[in-house]
Scaffold this active site. Structure first.
Site, PDB file in Angstrom:
ATOM      1  N   HIS A  68      -7.434  -5.590  -1.319  1.00 24.13           N
ATOM      2  CA  HIS A  68      -6.314  -4.903  -0.681  1.00 24.13           C
ATOM      3  C   HIS A  68      -5.870  -5.632   0.586  1.00 24.13           C
ATOM      4  O   HIS A  68      -4.762  -5.415   1.073  1.00 24.13           O
ATOM      5  CB  HIS A  68      -6.746  -3.472  -0.339  1.00 24.13           C
ATOM      6  CG  HIS A  68      -5.620  -2.511  -0.130  1.00 24.13           C
ATOM      7  ND1 HIS A  68      -4.746  -2.140  -1.120  1.00 24.13           N
ATOM      8  CD2 HIS A  68      -5.211  -1.828   0.975  1.00 24.13           C
ATOM      9  CE1 HIS A  68      -3.864  -1.274  -0.653  1.00 24.13           C
ATOM     10  NE2 HIS A  68      -4.115  -1.075   0.628  1.00 24.13           N
ATOM     11  N   SER A 113       0.852  -1.186   0.000  1.00 25.24           N
ATOM     12  CA  SER A 113       0.000   0.000   0.000  1.00 25.24           C
ATOM     13  C   SER A 113       0.893   1.243   0.000  1.00 25.24           C
ATOM     14  O   SER A 113       1.670   1.437  -0.926  1.00 25.24           O
ATOM     15  CB  SER A 113      -0.948  -0.034   1.198  1.00 25.24           C
ATOM     16  OG  SER A 113      -1.993   0.891   1.040  1.00 25.24           O
TER      17      SER A 113
END
Length: 662
Positions: A631, A519
């Site tokens: 994610h 991320s």
């Protein structure tokens, strides 16, 4: 000397985490959740366990391959309410006796997300999504009118579904929607009910029609008159949630911040006096971040609220993230603050016992995956473990040693983190080092059990876990300094920390440096390799490479860059300036790109652009796409894919690791 092996990749399938402790009103019965990963079905399963806190007896309350979670004892302590997906959908169940099968009591069209008992013990409160418009058949097209139309958790958002808090009798299937609600970023509690059962508290958006406004306030619903009152009306912006009534009902304690909502803004504890209609900040001038903002990949099913009242109503207890640890703190009604624990571990959950003299705390540490303990709140002493979930495995494993790592950065900023030794460290040998960069950036490397880090250490690597500016745990000024400056001070913090680590630990071979992160950590990995050639190899995960395109493709892109870089789509020069893709021609480091197909936070196109540009410029790069993953791959993805991901990372680094340090 301990010759046991270090933590292996497939130990992920052997270790279990415990969470969501709940204690009955008599203080004798503890219910909690044990979560494990199953290799054959390639899924997670969670079961409820019971421990008698007086006799020490432990037994299973559920024993199947469902996800049973969030156990809550009834007000009289005789029945247990919980959530389960055993019907194929997440619904509420009731367990009335030790030898009886659980009974499903909610039958909503959508998953039930959270639950709690009404004080009368005959009704429950739960949250779910309610369809506001009816249709005879599913639409074949999706008409989108709002900019906030998708999320990493849900994918394309169905505008006809609305988050609602509902009430239902445990003896009937029919339920009544009460009010819409919202839960602020990083918070847990969805509502609370006064001890007399008349009033309900919930967090709601201040302007539900403005996709650029994420401010929330606290509302109180009178369950008798149905009147809804805005409690935090003094503040026209900010975020207020995690609220709970005092035992006598006079006060409401909550987490809050009166500034316009932005991720880096720290919370404080606010107290509302229902008699005087007055609200105050109990932690004025105290510079800490409340709640748990630790980085990890092991723990599951944490549901206990971050804020809880003592039984006598004199103190508000809460967890806080401080300098790489999560500790238990409290504040009195007159603002006297104290840190209750000084365990230097990751206290990821707690629940106060009814007399408020003890608490059950859930702890993790580099050598402790996950266990429950009793903590004496009077003597400030940790008792013996209440669970031994992983003893059989951990007694045969050796974990890597963590050193607390404090340093002064290039501009005098005081920062921290951890240095992790190779598991089988031997004096006189030289070792490679992996700089592992956390996401967020508003998170914090913590003294927790981080499976990924343990695997790296057992593979013969030292690991540097730094908390650069932008990290929680070091005060508001530190966390705010990355805003508008991605790839600037944070980059130099990491490089300065790396240089200091090489001096402090001379057994690290400076020619054998590696870097990875996910991320924001993936962005920073891309940024690192496009601004320095010091790393032999890199692995970038769920990363960002082009801020111009991410503005329109990420689920939060359209407002993320306004808050994070002080730029919007018209400031394309600034977005490009901070994009790693702008510097792809400088990359010399071999890089492996890992990305999830269903990641809406950092979409696949970010990885595609990065890979194609690297290959176009004839750089060394490989690209791996993970199917049906979001994610959350490294934390909640399919077990087999999590195993594969770790294998790919280690294999990539091993490919470029010199033989002399093996």
């Amino acid at each position: 000397m301990n010759h046991f092996s270090g933590i292996a990749i497939d130990d992920l399938l052997k270790l279990s985490s415990v969470a969501s402790p709940n204690v009955s009103v008599d203080g004798e019965k503890l219910a909690y959740v044990k979560t494990s990963l199953d290799e054959s079905s390639d899924r997670y399963y969670a079961n409820l366990l019971y421990r008698n806190l007086k006799t020490g007896t432990i037994k299973k309350l559920t024993d199947d391959f469902s996800q049973n979670e969030l156990p809550l004892w009834a007000p009289n302590g005789k029945r247990l309410l919980f959530l389960s997906d055993k019907s194929g959908q997440r619904q509420a169940y009731l367990l009335s006796g030790a030898d009886r099968s659980p009974k499903q009591i909610t039958f909503s069209d959508q998953d039930v997300r959270q639950i709690m008992w009404h004080p009368d013990g005959r009704r429950i409160i739960f949250s779910t999504k309610i369809r506001q418009t009816k249709s005879a058949q599913q639409p074949t097209i999706t008409k989108i009118k709002r900019i906030n139309y998708k999320s990493d958790a849900e994918g394309i958002i169905d505008p006809s579904l609305e988050d609602k808090i509902c009430i239902q009798s445990i003896d009937e299937r029919k339920f009544s929607p009460l009010v819409d609600y919202s839960i602020g970023y990083g918070l847990r509690r969805f509502c609370d009910i006064s001890s007399d059962g008349r009033y309900l508290l919930c967090e709601r958006e201040l302007d539900r029609d403005d996709d650029f406004n994420f401010d929330t306030g606290l509302w109180e619903l009178d369950l008798v008159t149905k009147q809804l009152r805005h409690v935090t009306t003094l503040y026209s912006k900010g975020i207020f949630g995690e609220a709970a009534y005092s035992p006598d009902g006079r006060y409401i304690a909550m987490f809050g911040n009166p500034k316009r909502y932005q991720t880096p803004n720290q919370f404080s504890v606010y107290l509302y006096d229902r008699v005087r209609d007055d609200i105050e900040d109990l932690l004025t001038g105290r510079d800490i971040q409340l709640g748990d903002w630790s980085v990890g990949d092991f723990l599951q099913k944490q549901t206990s609220p971050f804020l809880q009242w003592s039984d006598n109503g004199r103190f508000v207890y809460f967890s806080a993230s401080v300098d790489g640890y999560v500790e238990l703190c409290r504040v009195s009604l007159d603002g006297r603050f104290s840190q209750v624990t000084n365990l230097h571990r990751h206290l990821y959950e707690f629940v106060l016992l009814p007399d408020s003299k003890e608490a059950v705390v859930a702890l993790s540490a580099p050598d402790l995956p996950s266990e429950l303990y009793c903590f004496d709140l009077i003597k400030h002493r940790l008792g013996k473990p209440l669970t031994n979930t992983n003893e059989s495995i951990m007694s045969q494993r050796r974990t890597a040693e963590y050193d607390t790592f404090h340093y002064v950065s290039f501009d005098g900023e005081k920062l921290g983190g951890f240095f992790v030794y190779p598991t089988s460290f031997v004096n006189g040998k030289h070792y490679p080092l992996i700089l592992n960069i956390h996401g967020g950036p508003y998170m914090m490397h913590c003294a927790t059990f981080f499976h990924e880090v343990q695997v790296m250490a057992s593979s013969g690597y030292a690991i540097l876990l730094l908390n650069p500016r932008g990290s929680f745990g070091y005060g508001q000024l530190v966390v705010s300094q990355v805003t508008g400056h991605y790839g600037e001070g944070d980059y130099y913090d990491l490089m300065k920390g790396l240089d200091i680590a090489l001096k402090r630990y001379p057994f690290i071979d400076p020619t054998q440096l590696f870097v990875t992160g996910g991320s924001y950590g993936g962005f920073m990995t891309n940024w690192m390799v496009s601004h320095t050639n010091r790393f032999k190899a890199a692995v970038t995960q769920r990363s960002m490479s082009n801020f111009i395109s991410l503005f329109g493709t990420g689920d939060i892109g359209y407002h993320f860059f306004i808050d994070e870089l002080n730029a919007d789509i018209h400031d394309y020069k600034k977005l490009w300036k901070h994009s790693p893709l702008a510097y792809v021609d400088r990359v010399e480091t071999p890089i492996l790109i890992l990305q999830s197909e269903n990641d809406n936070r950092c979409p696949m196109e970010q990885a595609e652009q990065w890979f194609v540009a690297l290959k176009f410029d004839k750089k060394v790069a490989e690209f791996v796409r993970f199917p049906h993953s979001t994610h959350e791959l490294s934390r909640k993805g399919d077990p087999s894919l999590r195993i594969k991901r770790l294998s790919l990372i280690i294999d990539w680094f091993e490919k470029y690791r010199s033989a002399k340090v093996r």
